[in-house]
Scaffold this active site. Structure first.
Site, mmCIF file in Angstrom:
data_model
loop_
_atom_site.group_PDB
_atom_site.id
_atom_site.type_symbol
_atom_site.label_atom_id
_atom_site.label_comp_id
_atom_site.label_asym_id
_atom_site.label_seq_id
_atom_site.Cartn_x
_atom_site.Cartn_y
_atom_site.Cartn_z
ATOM 1 N N HIS A 1 48.131 43.789 40.333
ATOM 2 C CA HIS A 1 49.045 42.676 40.628
ATOM 3 C C HIS A 1 49.521 41.956 39.366
ATOM 4 O O HIS A 1 50.472 41.181 39.420
ATOM 5 C CB HIS A 1 48.409 41.687 41.620
ATOM 6 C CG HIS A 1 47.305 40.846 41.060
ATOM 7 N ND1 HIS A 1 45.969 41.166 41.214
ATOM 8 C CD2 HIS A 1 47.325 39.693 40.361
ATOM 9 C CE1 HIS A 1 45.231 40.237 40.639
ATOM 10 N NE2 HIS A 1 46.028 39.333 40.110
ATOM 11 N N ASP B 1 43.448 47.425 43.330
ATOM 12 C CA ASP B 1 44.045 46.405 42.469
ATOM 13 C C ASP B 1 43.764 46.679 41.000
ATOM 14 O O ASP B 1 43.477 45.767 40.219
ATOM 15 C CB ASP B 1 43.579 45.001 42.844
ATOM 16 C CG ASP B 1 44.466 43.922 42.203
ATOM 17 O OD1 ASP B 1 45.650 44.211 41.955
ATOM 18 O OD2 ASP B 1 43.955 42.811 41.943
ATOM 19 N N GLY C 1 45.528 33.459 35.128
ATOM 20 C CA GLY C 1 45.626 34.115 33.831
ATOM 21 C C GLY C 1 44.411 34.954 33.481
ATOM 22 O O GLY C 1 44.474 35.834 32.628
ATOM 23 N N SER D 1 43.117 37.047 35.477
ATOM 24 C CA SER D 1 43.219 38.291 36.224
ATOM 25 C C SER D 1 43.358 39.486 35.289
ATOM 26 O O SER D 1 44.202 39.508 34.406
ATOM 27 C CB SER D 1 44.439 38.241 37.139
ATOM 28 O OG SER D 1 44.485 39.385 37.948
ATOM 29 N N VAL E 1 36.156 58.863 59.272
ATOM 30 C CA VAL E 1 35.690 58.100 60.429
ATOM 31 C C VAL E 1 36.336 56.723 60.411
ATOM 32 O O VAL E 1 36.765 56.231 59.360
ATOM 33 C CB VAL E 1 34.148 57.914 60.429
ATOM 34 C CG1 VAL E 1 33.437 59.234 60.588
ATOM 35 C CG2 VAL E 1 33.675 57.174 59.182
#
Length: 513
Positions: free
Chosen positions: A135, A165, A256, A258, A315
């Site tokens: 992201h 991500d 920031g 991240s 499954v």
């Protein structure tokens, strides 16, 4: 005479060492292009031994000094008018807004002028590979990487994976500082950790805390994806490729951070910071990081195959706890209840059936869907995973060979549990004999999960509600829901049932497109 012999011996040793090193470097140069991230790291740290030792309980100086140069500031630019920038897509997705609030993405309508966003990244090889969050760089028109010594490089995206991500970037540089990869399987709840990144547009910042929990699933990746998700495991019966098994920490993380580093006191990377739990978008005590062992596999897939090679057990399941097990009349209160087995999948080939309760993966007890998610997420099609499960109160163990995307096509021909889950935002199980007697009903389905933001949740249909009819058609099994949804008139959904407190439910509301 003795001195002469010593001199000859010394020269021979030096010459032999030089030849060995030269040969090693030659082999390294010829094979480096085919090496995975971890192999590249072994070569780097063989030639550049780390001097960092455990910093103890209160002293993080060595770890911070070793890691900080290898954590970079990532600045992204998104085009103006006509560009599909993160700030101008107008999706209205609250989780997209949440990521922007948390980690500094552009807000509002930015069609008229370019916008910028900010995040962090971690250098994992000295020749320019950098791991960050998906992201942070998704839909970016330009990505700039800035080091602590103010050097700046334009980066290209090697690969992005929304399901974890994670994203891998590459800059054209050599001799870069590298953060050493650790082993997230060895992380212990309560151990000290450091979060390193570029929060709130500040320069590189180090914060300290402890590991609060492991294997956390917080719903961000599951709920932000629009496409139905299929795969080796997910919370609830929907089959999912999204993998959430976060390391939770109370080290301060803000916008920031991240894509930045979560490291142990030896300066080893154990996680990539990805999210925070907050009502305001600022630090409120809990941060979440993607385990580095999962990141290693994703990065290597990008380098070796150009895309993530994901294996699937085949499954659909739901987590068990005391409440759900009581509703379903089960003795086991932990594990994963198999709701369906995908035809042609690995689990089906191994003899697993609907109603089995998965209790262990590779001998390790399963307490949540995240325990299976992360393990399977680190494997590829053709790899094997050992599953233990209960059937008729007897534990069995099978080796399941993971299948690739080809098994997913089997489920596309008919409406599946996954599609119903995505349509209604809920999962179901049959009513028990005791419930039939208590409420004087012949059948129905119990809502076992009501996903936040889903249709049922939005209209107040709670977990534990018994659905007796939809669009005036009796509901006794999952297949009945499919037929009832097809009978909707004017795209309206008419629900009849019994709420958890025993009162009757009669509701009519629009069916989401």
């Amino acid at each position: 005479m003795n001195m002469k012999k010593i001199g000859i011996t010394l020269l021979t040793a030096i010459f032999g060492g030089a030849v060995a090193i030269g040969g090693y470097k030659l082999i390294e140069d010829k094979t480096s292009g085919k090496m995975g991230i971890e192999e590249k790291q072994k070569v780097f740290f063989t030639n550049n031994p780390s001097s960092v030792s455990s910093a103890g309980d209160v002293d993080f100086v060595q770890a911070a000094a070793a890691v900080t140069p290898g954590v970079v500031h990532i600045q992204t630019m998104y085009g103006g008018s006509g560009s599909r920038s993160r700030g101008s897509q107008g999706s209205g997705d609250p989780f997209e807004e949440m990521f922007r609030d948390f980690f500094g993405g552009p807000r509002g309508n930015t069609q008229s002028q370019p916008s910028r966003a900010s995040g962090s990244g971690v250098i994992v090889t000295d020749d320019g590979y950098i791991v960050t969050n998906n992201h942070v760089v998704e839909n970016a028109d330009k990505i700039e990487v800035i080091l602590t010594d103010n050097r700046s490089f334009e980066a290209k995206v090697i690969g992005r994976d929304p399901n974890t991500d994670l994203a891998l970037l590459k800059v054209a540089a050599t001799g870069l500082p590298v953060v050493k990869l650790g082993n997230s399987d060895n992380v212990q709840v309560g151990e000290w950790v450091l979060a390193v990144g570029y929060p709130l547009t500040l320069n590189t910042t180090v914060t300290a805390g402890i590991v609060s929990a492991k294997g956390r699933s917080i719903g961000i990746l599951n709920e932000q994806q629009a496409e139905p998700r299929r795969g080796g495991g997910t919370q609830g019966p929907a089959v999912s490729s999204a993998i959430e098994s976060f390391i939770q920490t109370d080290a301060a993380i803000n916008r920031g951070n991240s894509g930045g580093a979560l490291v142990n006191t030896r300066g080893e990377l154990i996680g990539i910071n990805a999210a925070i739990a907050s009502q305001t978008g600022y630090y409120a005590g809990y941060g979440f990081a993607i385990p580095v062992n999962l990141a290693k596999k994703i990065m290597d897939d990008f380098i070796k195959f150009g895309a993530v090679k994901r294996g699937f057990v085949g499954v659909t399941f739901q987590e068990l706890n005391a409440s759900i097990s009581k509703e379903l009349g089960l003795k086991e209160i932990s594990g994963l209840l198999v709701n369906s087995v995908v035809e042609g999948g690995g689990a089906a080939a191994a003899g697993m059936k609907k109603g089995d309760i998965i209790t262990k993966v590779d001998g390790k007890k399963i307490m949540s869907s995240a325990d299976l998610q992360e393990k399977v997420g680190r494997l590829r099609p053709g790899d094997k995973v050992q599953l233990s499960y209960l059937r008729d109160d007897k534990e069995r163990s099978v080796s399941v060979t993971l299948k690739g995307d080809e098994q997913l096509n089997v489920a596309k021909s008919t409406r599946s549990v996954t599609e119903i889950y995505n349509t209604l935002g809920a999962s179901f199980s049959p009513v028990t004999a005791a419930q039939k007697k208590q409420y004087s009903i012949n059948g129905g389905l119990v809502v076992t999960d009501s996903r936040r933001g889903g249709l049922f949740n939005s209209y107040g249909i709670e977990r534990g509600t018994i659905i007796t009819s939809i669009n005036e058609k009796p509901i006794n099994k999952i297949d009945d829901i499919d037929g009832a949804l097809s009978a909707s008139k004017n795209n309206m959904l008419r629900i009849n049932g019994i709420s958890p407190d025993g009162s009757r439910v009669m509701m009519t509301f629009p069916l989401a497109d």
